[in-house]
Scaffold this motif. Structure first.
Motif, PDB file in Angstrom:
ATOM      1  N   GLY A  43       8.838 -68.947  72.595  1.00 29.47           N
ATOM      2  CA  GLY A  43       8.568 -67.571  72.978  1.00 29.47           C
ATOM      3  C   GLY A  43       8.168 -66.767  71.760  1.00 29.47           C
ATOM      4  N   LEU A  44       7.584 -65.624  71.990  1.00 24.67           N
ATOM      5  CA  LEU A  44       7.149 -64.751  70.901  1.00 24.67           C
ATOM      6  C   LEU A  44       7.631 -63.340  71.197  1.00 24.67           C
ATOM      7  CD1 LEU A  44       3.604 -66.256  70.625  1.00 24.67           C
ATOM      8  CD2 LEU A  44       5.114 -66.007  68.641  1.00 24.67           C
ATOM      9  N   ALA A  45       8.221 -62.697  70.204  1.00 25.70           N
ATOM     10  CA  ALA A  45       8.757 -61.352  70.382  1.00 25.70           C
ATOM     11  C   ALA A  45       7.636 -60.330  70.437  1.00 25.70           C
ATOM     12  CB  ALA A  45       9.708 -61.025  69.230  1.00 25.70           C
ATOM     13  N   SER A  46       7.854 -59.272  71.191  1.00 29.49           N
ATOM     14  CA  SER A  46       6.904 -58.165  71.193  1.00 29.49           C
ATOM     15  C   SER A  46       6.751 -57.656  69.758  1.00 29.49           C
ATOM     16  CB  SER A  46       7.404 -57.039  72.097  1.00 29.49           C
ATOM     17  OG  SER A  46       7.530 -57.486  73.428  1.00 29.49           O
ATOM     18  N   GLY A  47       5.533 -57.421  69.358  1.00 23.25           N
ATOM     19  CA  GLY A  47       5.280 -56.980  67.992  1.00 23.25           C
ATOM     20  C   GLY A  47       4.924 -58.107  67.048  1.00 23.25           C
ATOM     21  N   ALA A  48       4.939 -59.338  67.544  1.00 23.35           N
ATOM     22  CA  ALA A  48       4.593 -60.473  66.687  1.00 23.35           C
ATOM     23  C   ALA A  48       3.174 -60.358  66.161  1.00 23.35           C
ATOM     24  CB  ALA A  48       4.756 -61.785  67.460  1.00 23.35           C
ATOM     25  N   PHE A  49       2.296 -59.719  66.959  1.00 23.34           N
ATOM     26  CA  PHE A  49       0.895 -59.607  66.557  1.00 23.34           C
ATOM     27  C   PHE A  49       0.501 -58.161  66.240  1.00 23.34           C
ATOM     28  CE2 PHE A  49       0.927 -63.307  69.581  1.00 23.34           C
ATOM     29  CZ  PHE A  49       0.912 -64.274  68.583  1.00 23.34           C
ATOM     30  N   ARG A  50       1.493 -57.367  65.896  1.00 31.80           N
ATOM     31  CA  ARG A  50       1.225 -55.975  65.562  1.00 31.80           C
ATOM     32  C   ARG A  50       0.257 -55.860  64.381  1.00 31.80           C
ATOM     33  NH1 ARG A  50       6.236 -54.325  65.204  1.00 31.80           N
ATOM     34  NH2 ARG A  50       6.445 -54.323  62.933  1.00 31.80           N
ATOM     35  N   GLY A  51      -0.712 -55.001  64.520  1.00 35.83           N
ATOM     36  CA  GLY A  51      -1.682 -54.759  63.454  1.00 35.83           C
ATOM     37  C   GLY A  51      -2.923 -55.613  63.522  1.00 35.83           C
ATOM     38  N   LEU A  52      -2.947 -56.596  64.420  1.00 34.81           N
ATOM     39  CA  LEU A  52      -4.074 -57.530  64.470  1.00 34.81           C
ATOM     40  C   LEU A  52      -5.128 -57.071  65.483  1.00 34.81           C
ATOM     41  CD1 LEU A  52      -2.257 -60.986  64.240  1.00 34.81           C
ATOM     42  CD2 LEU A  52      -3.187 -59.561  62.404  1.00 34.81           C
TER      43      LEU A  52
END
Length: 343
Positions: free
Chosen positions: A208-217
Motif C-alpha cells: 500500500g502507499l500512504a496519501s502524500g507519497a507522491f506529493r509535489g510530483l
C-alpha cells in the motif's frame, strides 16, 4: 661472531627494504590517455597525459578509491562498473573531476553516505545499479546540482524515507528504484523533486502507499508501480499527479477500484491494470479520464460490468480484456465508444 651479526643485520635490512617497497609502491599503467596507479585494490592516483573524455577503470579489481586520487582529470565519463568490488568511498574520492557528467558504479558494493558525491557539481547521470545498497542516508546526493538521471535499481533498499532525497537537484527528471525491497514510501519523500518526469517503483514489495507519497510530483508523466503487492489505490494517493500520462499498475493484488479513483488524472493516456484481482467494473471507475486511449484490464477475474461503466473514456482506442470471465462486451450498454478495439 661479529661478522655473522653484521651479515645477519644486512640481510634483515635488505629484506625490510624489499618488504617495505612491496607495501608502498603502487602498480601504474597507461590506460588510454591516463596514467592509473593502484595498490592492493586501492586506486591511488590518476593523472591525465592528453585529452580524452572517457576514462574506463574497469577490470582493475578495485576495492576502494583514495581521497584526491584524481588529479584534475577532465574526463566527462567515468566507468568503474566492471570487475571491480568498490566498497570504500569518501566524500573527496571524486574530487579532481571538475567536468564529470556521467559516473557508472554498477556492480560494486558502494554504501551511500552523506555528501558522498558533493564534489561533482556537473554530474548529469549517476548509476548505482547492483550495489547491495540497503539504505539511503540523508544528503547522500547533496551537491549534485546538475543531476538528471539517477539509477538505483536492483539493490536492497527496504524503504524510501522522508529525507532519502534531501538536497538532491530539484531538476532531476528520471529516477529508477525498481527491483529493490521497498515496502514503504514515506509521505513527501519525493516532494523536492518538482521536475521529475519518470519514477520507477516497479518490482518491489509495496502493499500500500500512504496519501502524500507522491506529493509535489505534478510534472510526473510516467509512474511504474507494477509487479508489487498493492491491494488498493485511492483518489487521495493519486491526486497530486495532475500531469501523469502513463500509469502502470499491472501484476498487483488490486481487487476493487472505488468510483472516482482516477478522477484527478485528466492527462492520463495509458492505464495498465492487467494481472490484478478485479471482479467488477463499476460506474464511475474511470471518471475524469478524458484523454485515456489505452486501457488494459486483461487477466483479472471480471464477471460484472455495470451499465455505462466506460461512458467517461470518450477517447479510448483500445481495450485489452482477455483472460476475464466475460467473453463479450456490449459496447452500447457499457458505454464503450463504437470505434474501440477490444482485444
Amino acid at each position: 661472531m661479529s661478522r655473522f651479526l653484521l651479515l645477519f643485520s644486512q640481510i634483515i635490512l635488505i629484506f625490510s627494504t624489499i618488504t617495505s617497497s612491496e607495501k608502498t609502491e603502487p602498480t601504474c599503467q597507461d590506460i588510454d590517455a591516463y596514467n592509473v596507479c593502484y595498490y592492493k585494490g586501492v586506486l591511488v592516483e590518476v593523472t591525465q597525459r592528453r585529452f580524452e573524455d572517457r576514462l574506463d577503470l574497469s577490470d582493475l579489481d578495485l576495492l576502494a578509491i583514495r581521497k584526491d586520487a584524481f588529479k584534475n582529470v577532465t574526463a566527462t565519463h567515468l566507468y568503474l562498473n566492471q570487475n571491480n568490488r568498490i566498497s570504500v568511498l569518501k566524500r573527496k574520492s571524486f574530487r579532481g573531476l571538475p567536468k564529470l557528467e556521467r559516473l557508472h558504479l554498477d556492480d560494486n558494493v558502494v554504501p551511500l553516505s552523506e555528501h558522498l558525491f558533493a564534489e561533482l557539481g556537473h554530474l548529469e547521470s549517476l548509476s548505482l545499479v547492483f550495489n547491495r545498497i540497503n539504505s539511503i542516508p540523508r544528503d547522500s546526493f547533496a551537491g549534485l546540482s546538475s543531476l538528471i538521471w539517477l539509477y538505483l535499481g536492483h539493490n536492497d533498499i527496504p524503504a524510501i524515507e522522508a529525507e532519502s532525497f534531501s538536497n538532491l537537484n530539484p531538476g532531476l527528471l528520471y529516477l529508477w528504484l525498481n527491483n529493490n525491497k521497498i515496502a514503504r514510501v514515506a509521505p513527501g519523500s519525493f516532494a523536492g523533486l518538482t521536475e521529475l518526469n519518470r519514477l520507477h517503483l516497479d518490482h518491489n514489495q509495496l502493499e500500500g502507499l500512504a496519501s502524500g507519497a507522491f506529493r509535489g510530483l505534478n510534472k510526473l508523466e510516467d509512474l511504474y508501480l507494477n509487479n508489487n503487492r498493492i491491494t488498493s489505490v485511492s483518489e487521495a494517493l493519486l491526486r497530486d499527479l495532475v500531469g501523469l500520462k502513463r500509469l502502470y499498475l499491472q501484476q498487483n493484488e488490486i481487487s476493487t477500484l472505488e468510483p472516482g479513483t482516477f478522477q484527478g488524472l485528466s492527462q492520463l493516456e495509458q492505464l495498465r491494470l492487467d494481472g490484478n484481482k478485479l471482479s467488477r467494473v463499476a460506474v464511475g471507475t474511470f471518471t475524469g479520464l478524458f484523454k485515456l486511449e489505452d486501457l488494459n484490464l486483461s487477466d483479472n477475474h471480471i464477471h460484472t460490468i455495470d451499465n455505462g461503466a466506460f461512458a467517461d473514456v470518450v477517447k479510448l482506442r483500445i481495450l485489452y480484456f482477455s483472460g476475464n470471465n466475460i467473453t463479450e462486451i456490449d459496447k452500447k450498454i457499457t458505454g464503450l465508444p463504437s470505434e474501440v478495439i477490444v482485444v
